[in-house]
Design a protein around this motif. Structure first.
Motif, PDB file in Angstrom:
ATOM      1  N   PRO A 175     -26.126  33.405  36.840  1.00 22.31           N
ATOM      2  CA  PRO A 175     -25.035  33.409  35.846  1.00 22.31           C
ATOM      3  C   PRO A 175     -23.731  33.958  36.406  1.00 22.31           C
ATOM      4  O   PRO A 175     -22.651  33.471  36.061  1.00 22.31           O
ATOM      5  N   VAL A 176     -23.817  34.961  37.269  1.00 25.11           N
ATOM      6  CA  VAL A 176     -22.602  35.535  37.862  1.00 25.11           C
ATOM      7  C   VAL A 176     -21.951  34.540  38.812  1.00 25.11           C
ATOM      8  O   VAL A 176     -20.728  34.353  38.813  1.00 25.11           O
ATOM      9  N   ILE A 177     -22.762  33.875  39.618  1.00 28.29           N
ATOM     10  CA  ILE A 177     -22.235  32.889  40.564  1.00 28.29           C
ATOM     11  C   ILE A 177     -21.570  31.739  39.813  1.00 28.29           C
ATOM     12  O   ILE A 177     -20.496  31.268  40.187  1.00 28.29           O
ATOM     13  N   GLN A 178     -22.197  31.280  38.730  1.00 33.28           N
ATOM     14  CA  GLN A 178     -21.606  30.210  37.918  1.00 33.28           C
ATOM     15  C   GLN A 178     -20.259  30.638  37.353  1.00 33.28           C
ATOM     16  O   GLN A 178     -19.317  29.843  37.280  1.00 33.28           O
ATOM     17  N   THR A 179     -20.123  31.909  36.976  1.00 35.55           N
ATOM     18  CA  THR A 179     -18.877  32.410  36.403  1.00 35.55           C
ATOM     19  C   THR A 179     -17.786  32.534  37.459  1.00 35.55           C
ATOM     20  O   THR A 179     -16.651  32.082  37.264  1.00 35.55           O
ATOM     21  N   ILE A 180     -18.109  33.132  38.608  1.00 37.94           N
ATOM     22  CA  ILE A 180     -17.099  33.389  39.641  1.00 37.94           C
ATOM     23  C   ILE A 180     -16.643  32.102  40.316  1.00 37.94           C
ATOM     24  O   ILE A 180     -15.467  31.967  40.687  1.00 37.94           O
TER      25      ILE A 180
END
Length: 284
Positions: A175-180
């Motif tokens: 989820p963090v990678i998708q956001t950044i």
């Protein structure tokens, strides 16, 4: 400009930074990408104008055409399909909606349905004497294990003419990678403790792998030790802001009031932060 506020662990003050930064800018939009636990609206209290269901693609098997050859199951990287003698089983919780099963099926027996995984809410935060703050948040359905498709949909509401502040989930997982991914700059919020340093190192590894320029904010900077600052110095990572313990901020937080609304003069601090981000981008 798209600025993502992230952290390697929860509880560092990421949402505090993101909401106050968004409120301090004249033409901005706040997007809460922490869809498993969105809490930015506890402080912003947006007026929701649109609410849309969001789904992810899910394979549907035409058993009349299927020859049970097993190509779909062999191609699936996530073991979301199992081919039995006269049946193909689909496991929705494992499916990533990539569509490879449909692509490889020689009989074109794999269609595409949809599973609703959450909602996206779009609205505005009213502000007296200036333009309203744009607001978007995603809310993942309880029990749904996969949030990146919802995060991807929420990010599509970004308004390119505004400065977009994305509030990322904590940690360093998908989820963090998708956001950044796709951001112009990433702010990593940390605290001067051994746990803060450990998780900051993990977050730095993620943003460097993604190739996104970044800087660090040290929250509760007058506590803990100097190891985070030493790490940033060694790694040549800019520390863009240090925020010491602040009783007024903590008191406003406990009441669900953004600090810059309780103390309007604090907006200048966050506007300087934006100016420092722009300087870092010019150096890239």
């Amino acid at each position: 400009m798209i600025i993502t506020v992230a952290s390697g662990k929860g509880g560092t003050g990421k949402t505090t930074i993101a909401t106050n930064l968004a409120l301090s800018l004249p033409a901005a939009q706040y997007i809460d990408c922490d869809v498993e636990e969105p809490n930015g609206n506890l402080f912003l209290r947006a007026r929701i104008d649109r609410r849309l269901e969001v789904g992810k693609p899910l394979p549907e098997i035409d058993h009349q055409r299927c020859t049970f050859c097993g190509e779909c199951a062999r191609a699936c990287e996530f073991n979301a399909l199992a081919v039995l003698k006269k049946k193909v089983m689909v496991f929705p919780e494992l499916c990533h909606g990539c569509g490879v099963c449909s692509y490889v099926c020689p009989e074109k027996a794999v269609g595409e349905g949809e599973k609703i995984i959450g909602v996206a809410e779009v609205g505005v935060v009213p502000r007296e004497g200036e333009d309203n703050l744009g607001f978007v948040q995603g809310i993942l359905n309880v029990g749904e294990p996969m949030s990146p498709p919802l995060i991807k949909r929420v990010k599509q509401f970004a308004e390119p003419e505004k400065i977009v502040i994305q509030d990322a989930p904590p940690g360093t997982s998908c989820p963090v990678i998708q956001t950044i991914n796709g951001s112009d700059f990433c702010l990593l919020v940390t605290e001067p403790t051994p746990f803060g340093l450990n998780d900051l190192e993990l977050a730095v590894g993620v943003v460097r792998q993604l190739g996104v320029p970044f800087g660090v904010i040290i929250n509760r900077s007058d506590s803990g030790d100097q190891e985070v600052r030493e790490y940033c110095r060694r790694e040549q990572i800019p520390v863009l802001l240090e925020m010491p313990m602040n009783r007024d901020l903590a008191f406003a937080y406990s009441k669900g009031i953004p600090y810059v609304r309780e103390v309007p003069a604090a907006r200048e601090q966050f506007r300087r932060l934006l100016a420092d981000i722009e300087k870092e981008l010019r150096r890239c």
